[in-house]
Design a protein around this motif. Structure first.
Motif, PDB file in Angstrom:
ATOM      1  N   VAL A 170       0.803  -1.294  -0.031  1.00 14.32           N
ATOM      2  CA  VAL A 170      -0.252   0.040   0.000  1.00 14.32           C
ATOM      3  C   VAL A 170       0.837   1.299  -0.056  1.00 14.32           C
ATOM      4  O   VAL A 170       0.642   2.300  -0.643  1.00 14.32           O
ATOM      5  CB  VAL A 170      -0.951  -0.042   1.217  1.00 14.32           C
ATOM      6  CG1 VAL A 170      -1.722   1.456   1.406  1.00 14.32           C
ATOM      7  CG2 VAL A 170      -2.080  -1.193   1.173  1.00 14.32           C
ATOM      8  N   LYS A 171       1.908   1.123   0.847  1.00 10.17           N
ATOM      9  CA  LYS A 171       2.929   2.510   0.826  1.00 10.17           C
ATOM     10  C   LYS A 171       3.556   2.660  -0.553  1.00 10.17           C
ATOM     11  O   LYS A 171       3.744   3.791  -0.664  1.00 10.17           O
ATOM     12  CB  LYS A 171       3.733   2.295   2.089  1.00 10.17           C
ATOM     13  CG  LYS A 171       3.095   2.551   3.351  1.00 10.17           C
ATOM     14  CD  LYS A 171       3.945   2.617   4.251  1.00 10.17           C
ATOM     15  CE  LYS A 171       3.531   2.889   5.893  1.00 10.17           C
ATOM     16  NZ  LYS A 171       4.519   3.008   6.768  1.00 10.17           N
ATOM     17  N   THR A 172       3.966   1.708  -1.034  1.00 13.94           N
ATOM     18  CA  THR A 172       4.543   1.960  -2.508  1.00 13.94           C
ATOM     19  C   THR A 172       3.795   2.171  -3.721  1.00 13.94           C
ATOM     20  O   THR A 172       4.249   2.257  -4.739  1.00 13.94           O
ATOM     21  CB  THR A 172       5.413   0.513  -2.664  1.00 13.94           C
ATOM     22  OG1 THR A 172       4.781  -0.678  -2.972  1.00 13.94           O
ATOM     23  CG2 THR A 172       6.652   0.399  -1.566  1.00 13.94           C
ATOM     24  N   GLY A 173       2.356   2.230  -3.235  1.00 17.10           N
ATOM     25  CA  GLY A 173       1.487   2.503  -4.305  1.00 17.10           C
ATOM     26  C   GLY A 173       0.833   1.554  -5.465  1.00 17.10           C
ATOM     27  O   GLY A 173       0.655   1.661  -6.435  1.00 17.10           O
ATOM     28  N   GLN A 174       1.210   0.184  -5.014  1.00 17.77           N
ATOM     29  CA  GLN A 174       0.677  -0.965  -5.669  1.00 17.77           C
ATOM     30  C   GLN A 174      -0.500  -0.928  -5.822  1.00 17.77           C
ATOM     31  O   GLN A 174      -1.302  -1.346  -7.129  1.00 17.77           O
ATOM     32  CB  GLN A 174       1.061  -1.921  -4.974  1.00 17.77           C
ATOM     33  CG  GLN A 174       0.931  -3.278  -6.074  1.00 17.77           C
ATOM     34  CD  GLN A 174       1.520  -4.707  -5.550  1.00 17.77           C
ATOM     35  OE1 GLN A 174       2.164  -4.581  -4.347  1.00 17.77           O
ATOM     36  NE2 GLN A 174       1.129  -5.881  -6.136  1.00 17.77           N
ATOM     37  N   TYR A 175      -1.587  -0.564  -5.155  1.00 16.98           N
ATOM     38  CA  TYR A 175      -2.912  -0.295  -5.269  1.00 16.98           C
ATOM     39  C   TYR A 175      -3.630   1.043  -5.842  1.00 16.98           C
ATOM     40  O   TYR A 175      -4.735   1.069  -5.722  1.00 16.98           O
ATOM     41  CB  TYR A 175      -3.656  -0.910  -3.934  1.00 16.98           C
ATOM     42  CG  TYR A 175      -3.326  -2.058  -3.540  1.00 16.98           C
ATOM     43  CD1 TYR A 175      -3.975  -3.427  -4.221  1.00 16.98           C
ATOM     44  CD2 TYR A 175      -2.550  -2.430  -2.223  1.00 16.98           C
ATOM     45  CE1 TYR A 175      -3.482  -4.534  -3.829  1.00 16.98           C
ATOM     46  CE2 TYR A 175      -2.236  -3.832  -1.966  1.00 16.98           C
ATOM     47  CZ  TYR A 175      -2.758  -4.771  -2.589  1.00 16.98           C
ATOM     48  OH  TYR A 175      -2.414  -6.165  -2.342  1.00 16.98           O
ATOM     49  N   ASP A 176      -2.813   1.896  -6.226  1.00 13.68           N
ATOM     50  CA  ASP A 176      -3.047   3.137  -6.722  1.00 13.68           C
ATOM     51  C   ASP A 176      -3.773   2.809  -8.106  1.00 13.68           C
ATOM     52  O   ASP A 176      -3.226   2.202  -8.785  1.00 13.68           O
ATOM     53  CB  ASP A 176      -1.853   4.055  -6.812  1.00 13.68           C
ATOM     54  CG  ASP A 176      -1.687   4.472  -5.675  1.00 13.68           C
ATOM     55  OD1 ASP A 176      -2.242   4.521  -4.751  1.00 13.68           O
ATOM     56  OD2 ASP A 176      -0.526   5.400  -5.640  1.00 13.68           O
ATOM     57  N   ASP A 177      -4.707   3.485  -8.417  1.00 16.72           N
ATOM     58  CA  ASP A 177      -5.681   3.283  -9.655  1.00 16.72           C
ATOM     59  C   ASP A 177      -5.037   4.427 -10.669  1.00 16.72           C
ATOM     60  O   ASP A 177      -5.685   5.825 -10.366  1.00 16.72           O
ATOM     61  CB  ASP A 177      -7.085   3.161  -9.516  1.00 16.72           C
ATOM     62  CG  ASP A 177      -7.945   2.837 -10.566  1.00 16.72           C
ATOM     63  OD1 ASP A 177      -7.326   2.649 -11.617  1.00 16.72           O
ATOM     64  OD2 ASP A 177      -9.090   3.198 -10.583  1.00 16.72           O
ATOM     65  N   ASP A 178      -4.339   4.013 -11.490  1.00 14.63           N
ATOM     66  CA  ASP A 178      -4.191   5.324 -12.510  1.00 14.63           C
ATOM     67  C   ASP A 178      -4.831   5.164 -13.734  1.00 14.63           C
ATOM     68  O   ASP A 178      -5.076   6.387 -14.584  1.00 14.63           O
ATOM     69  CB  ASP A 178      -2.497   5.010 -12.782  1.00 14.63           C
ATOM     70  CG  ASP A 178      -1.518   5.017 -11.827  1.00 14.63           C
ATOM     71  OD1 ASP A 178      -1.772   5.785 -10.840  1.00 14.63           O
ATOM     72  OD2 ASP A 178      -0.370   4.489 -11.715  1.00 14.63           O
ATOM     73  N   THR A 229      -8.417   4.435 -14.078  1.00 14.90           N
ATOM     74  CA  THR A 229      -9.807   5.008 -14.009  1.00 14.90           C
ATOM     75  C   THR A 229     -10.099   6.371 -14.070  1.00 14.90           C
ATOM     76  O   THR A 229     -10.928   6.797 -14.726  1.00 14.90           O
ATOM     77  CB  THR A 229     -10.496   4.393 -12.684  1.00 14.90           C
ATOM     78  OG1 THR A 229     -10.409   3.152 -12.693  1.00 14.90           O
ATOM     79  CG2 THR A 229     -11.820   4.824 -12.718  1.00 14.90           C
TER      80      THR A 229
END
Length: 63
Positions: A26-34, A36
């Protein structure tokens, strides 16, 4: 009985390992939605059109 203590301690260690891996992801941004946000603007008109049609249908049903 000692086997139960061993299994519980191993399962707690594994659970803590998975929790640490999840927090790191989560902290490294793996779940960020780029993706949508870039396509959301393409479908905004359809959402507004559907919402207005539903509003019209609701107001027509009311006496």
């Amino acid at each position: 009985m000692s086997v139960i203590y061993l299994l519980i301690s191993i399962s707690i260690v594994v659970a803590i390992g998975f929790f640490i891996a999840f927090i790191r992801a989560v902290k490294t941004g793996q779940y960020d939605d780029d993706y949508t946000p870039s396509v959301r603007m393409l479908f905004d008109d359809e959402l507004v059109k559907k919402a207005s049609e539903e509003h019209i249908q609701i107001t027509e049903k009311q006496p």
